[in-house]
Design an enzyme around this catalytic site. Structure first.
Site, short mmCIF file in Angstrom:
data_model
loop_
_atom_site.label_atom_id
_atom_site.label_comp_id
_atom_site.label_asym_id
_atom_site.label_seq_id
_atom_site.Cartn_x
_atom_site.Cartn_y
_atom_site.Cartn_z
N GLY A 196 0.80 -1.22 0.00
CA GLY A 196 0.00 0.00 0.00
C GLY A 196 0.83 1.27 0.00
O GLY A 196 0.35 2.35 0.36
N TRP A 199 -0.68 4.22 -1.92
CA TRP A 199 -1.81 4.81 -1.18
C TRP A 199 -1.28 5.71 -0.05
O TRP A 199 -1.73 6.84 0.13
CB TRP A 199 -2.63 3.66 -0.61
CG TRP A 199 -3.98 3.99 -0.06
CD1 TRP A 199 -4.66 5.17 -0.19
CD2 TRP A 199 -4.83 3.12 0.69
NE1 TRP A 199 -5.87 5.09 0.44
CE2 TRP A 199 -6.01 3.83 0.98
CE3 TRP A 199 -4.71 1.81 1.15
CZ2 TRP A 199 -7.06 3.27 1.72
CZ3 TRP A 199 -5.76 1.25 1.87
CH2 TRP A 199 -6.91 1.97 2.15
N ARG A 253 -4.16 -2.34 -8.96
CA ARG A 253 -4.69 -3.58 -9.54
C ARG A 253 -6.12 -3.79 -9.08
O ARG A 253 -7.06 -3.48 -9.78
CB ARG A 253 -3.78 -4.77 -9.16
CG ARG A 253 -4.12 -6.07 -9.86
CD ARG A 253 -3.25 -7.21 -9.35
NE ARG A 253 -3.46 -7.51 -7.95
CZ ARG A 253 -4.31 -8.43 -7.48
NH1 ARG A 253 -4.99 -9.17 -8.31
NH2 ARG A 253 -4.44 -8.62 -6.17
N TYR A 291 -2.66 -2.17 6.23
CA TYR A 291 -3.49 -1.91 5.04
C TYR A 291 -4.96 -2.24 5.35
O TYR A 291 -5.86 -1.48 5.01
CB TYR A 291 -2.97 -2.81 3.91
CG TYR A 291 -3.67 -2.67 2.58
CD1 TYR A 291 -3.20 -1.78 1.63
CD2 TYR A 291 -4.78 -3.47 2.26
CE1 TYR A 291 -3.82 -1.67 0.38
CE2 TYR A 291 -5.41 -3.36 1.03
CZ TYR A 291 -4.92 -2.46 0.09
OH TYR A 291 -5.55 -2.35 -1.13
N GLY A 346 -6.89 -3.65 -5.21
CA GLY A 346 -7.05 -2.90 -3.96
C GLY A 346 -8.04 -3.51 -2.98
O GLY A 346 -8.80 -2.79 -2.34
N HIS A 392 11.80 1.22 1.15
CA HIS A 392 11.37 -0.17 1.38
C HIS A 392 12.34 -0.89 2.31
O HIS A 392 12.15 -2.07 2.59
CB HIS A 392 11.35 -0.95 0.05
CG HIS A 392 10.18 -0.63 -0.84
ND1 HIS A 392 8.91 -0.43 -0.37
CD2 HIS A 392 10.09 -0.54 -2.20
CE1 HIS A 392 8.10 -0.21 -1.39
NE2 HIS A 392 8.78 -0.26 -2.50
N SER A 399 -0.31 -9.79 -4.68
CA SER A 399 -0.08 -8.50 -5.31
C SER A 399 1.28 -8.48 -6.02
O SER A 399 1.40 -8.04 -7.17
CB SER A 399 -0.17 -7.40 -4.24
OG SER A 399 -0.09 -6.14 -4.84
P1 A3P Z 1 -3.35 -5.30 -5.21
O1 A3P Z 1 -2.33 -5.83 -6.13
O2 A3P Z 1 -3.78 -6.31 -4.18
O3 A3P Z 1 -4.52 -4.68 -5.90
P2 A3P Z 1 2.31 -0.70 -3.39
O4 A3P Z 1 1.72 0.64 -3.50
O5 A3P Z 1 3.05 -0.92 -2.09
O6 A3P Z 1 3.07 -1.09 -4.59
O7 A3P Z 1 1.08 -1.71 -3.27
C1 A3P Z 1 0.22 -1.94 -4.35
C2 A3P Z 1 -1.07 -2.52 -3.82
O8 A3P Z 1 -1.83 -1.48 -3.22
C3 A3P Z 1 -1.91 -3.09 -4.95
O9 A3P Z 1 -2.68 -4.13 -4.36
C4 A3P Z 1 -2.75 -1.87 -5.32
O10 A3P Z 1 -3.91 -2.18 -6.05
C5 A3P Z 1 -3.07 -1.33 -3.94
N1 A3P Z 1 -3.42 0.10 -3.97
C6 A3P Z 1 -2.88 1.07 -4.71
N2 A3P Z 1 -3.48 2.25 -4.47
C7 A3P Z 1 -4.44 2.00 -3.56
C8 A3P Z 1 -5.41 2.83 -2.91
N3 A3P Z 1 -5.51 4.11 -3.19
N4 A3P Z 1 -6.24 2.25 -2.03
C9 A3P Z 1 -6.14 0.93 -1.75
N5 A3P Z 1 -5.26 0.10 -2.33
C10 A3P Z 1 -4.41 0.62 -3.22
#
Ligand code: A3P
Length: 316
Positions: free
Chosen positions: A64, A67, A282, A215, A284, A126, A156
């Site tokens: 996340g 986000w 993807r 998350y 979320g 990270h 993910s």
């Molecule tokens: P999924 O692949 O399960 O959908 P990071 O930002 O650390 O790379 O993590 C990406 C993950 O956070 C993905 O999960 C993505 O879809 C989800 N994500 C990105 N933006 C988001 C948001 N605004 N709210 C909730 N989840 C989000």
């Protein structure tokens, strides 16, 4: 991906593995790092000078980060930009809140100019807690850590690697072998349990320095968590702002549905053209792992978490 960096001679002795998507991983101080990032991680560990006002966002990939970047950027800059004028509408969150290594890397990196970043600087990483720049512990800067149920994090990651093909020529391992490597902790910035426990213990030791978020909790109640984040950052929402619905506005601006559908996030790349913007958005959702993992795989992970988190107070 072309290797940009050269490691020191002594680094020849470090243990190496090929990750399940073909990335070159190297074990350094007990953690696995993508080899191409290790020189800049070490350089920023030594050379980044933290300010007391800095906010460092820390995550393992796919928990996340995007986000959290959008939320903290919006919270910090709410006095400068109205929500309908937010730079998030035109820029991917990773462009607005870069990684520390994008500013302070090694001599092979093309670096962003740090002097252009206004206070409070929001930066991200990270790396595990023990690998953060040394100056972070010495300063009064704050750390916001966000983690996620490892089952969803794995799913993910699996999709992210498949969509981005970071090592273009590599033939990725199969799903079960990838899961096996993940459970062994062999993944960039892993083992995930060591990563989480490092920040969890730092949070228990000094909750004013390290905020620990999940998350799943953000998904459950984003308004409460945005308020918590603002308070921790030292810029709590005033009663007037709360009354005007600013917290809800920010939550909506940064919501998955809103960011995913912005033109800027449907196209383009971040990180030198390596990662596609749209692959950061993807599904979320919480619990998507149930659509992919067998009950045996899920059981294995649950047992692993029980063992690794035992006595820590950390649960998922
Ligand atoms: P999924 O692949 O399960 O959908 P990071 O930002 O650390 O790379 O993590 C990406 C993950 O956070 C993905 O999960 C993505 O879809 C989800 N994500 C990105 N933006 C988001 C948001 N605004 N709210 C909730 N989840 C989000």
């Amino acid at each position: 991906m072309e290797k940009k960096h050269v490691l020191d001679n002594d680094d020849e002795l470090l243990e190496r593995r090929t990750g399940w998507d073909g990335q070159h991983l190297v074990n350094y101080e007990g953690f696995w790092f993508p080899e191409m990032f290790l020189p800049s991680i070490r350089s920023s560990r030594n050379n980044f000078v933290a300010k007391n006002t800095d906010i460092i966002l820390a995550t393992v990939p796919k928990s996340g980060t995007t986000w959290l970047k959008a939320l903290t950027f919006s919270v910090a800059n709410r006095g400068i930009y109205a929500v309908d004028q937010s730079p998030l509408l035109k820029s991917n969150p990773h462009k607005l809140v870069p990684f520390i290594q994008e500013y302070i890397g090694d001599e092979h990196d093309k670096l962003l100019p740090m002097e252009n970043v206004s206070d409070p600087r929001i930066l991200s990483s990270h790396v595990p807690f023990v690998m953060l720049p040394y100056s972070v512990a010495k300063s009064e800067c704050k750390i916001i850590y966000l983690c996620r149920n490892p089952l969803d994090q794995f799913i993910s990651l699996h999709h992210f690697f498949a969509s981005n093909k970071i090592e273009k020529e590599a033939v990725p391992l199969g799903f079960e072998e990838s899961f096996d490597m993940f459970c062994q902790g062999i993944i960039g910035f892993g083992p995930f349990w060591e990563h989480m426990i490092g920040y969890w213990n730092a949070h228990l030791e000094n909750p004013k320095k390290v905020l620990f978020l999940k998350y799943e909790d953000l998904k459950e109640d984003i308004v409460l968590n945005v308020k918590k984040i603002a308070e921790f950052m030292g810029c709590p929402f005033s009663e007037e702002e709360v009354g005007k619905g600013v917290v809800e506005e920010i939550s909506k601006l940064c919501s998955f549905g809103n960011l995913k559908n912005l033109e800027v996030n449907k196209n383009g790349y971040v990180m030198d053209g390596v990662l596609k913007n749209n692959t950061f958005f993807r599904k979320g959702e919480v619990g998507d792992w149930a659509n992919y993992l067998s009950s045996e795989m899920a059981e294995r992970m649950k047992k692993l978490m029980e063992i690794k988190f035992e006595g820590s107070g950390l649960t998922f």
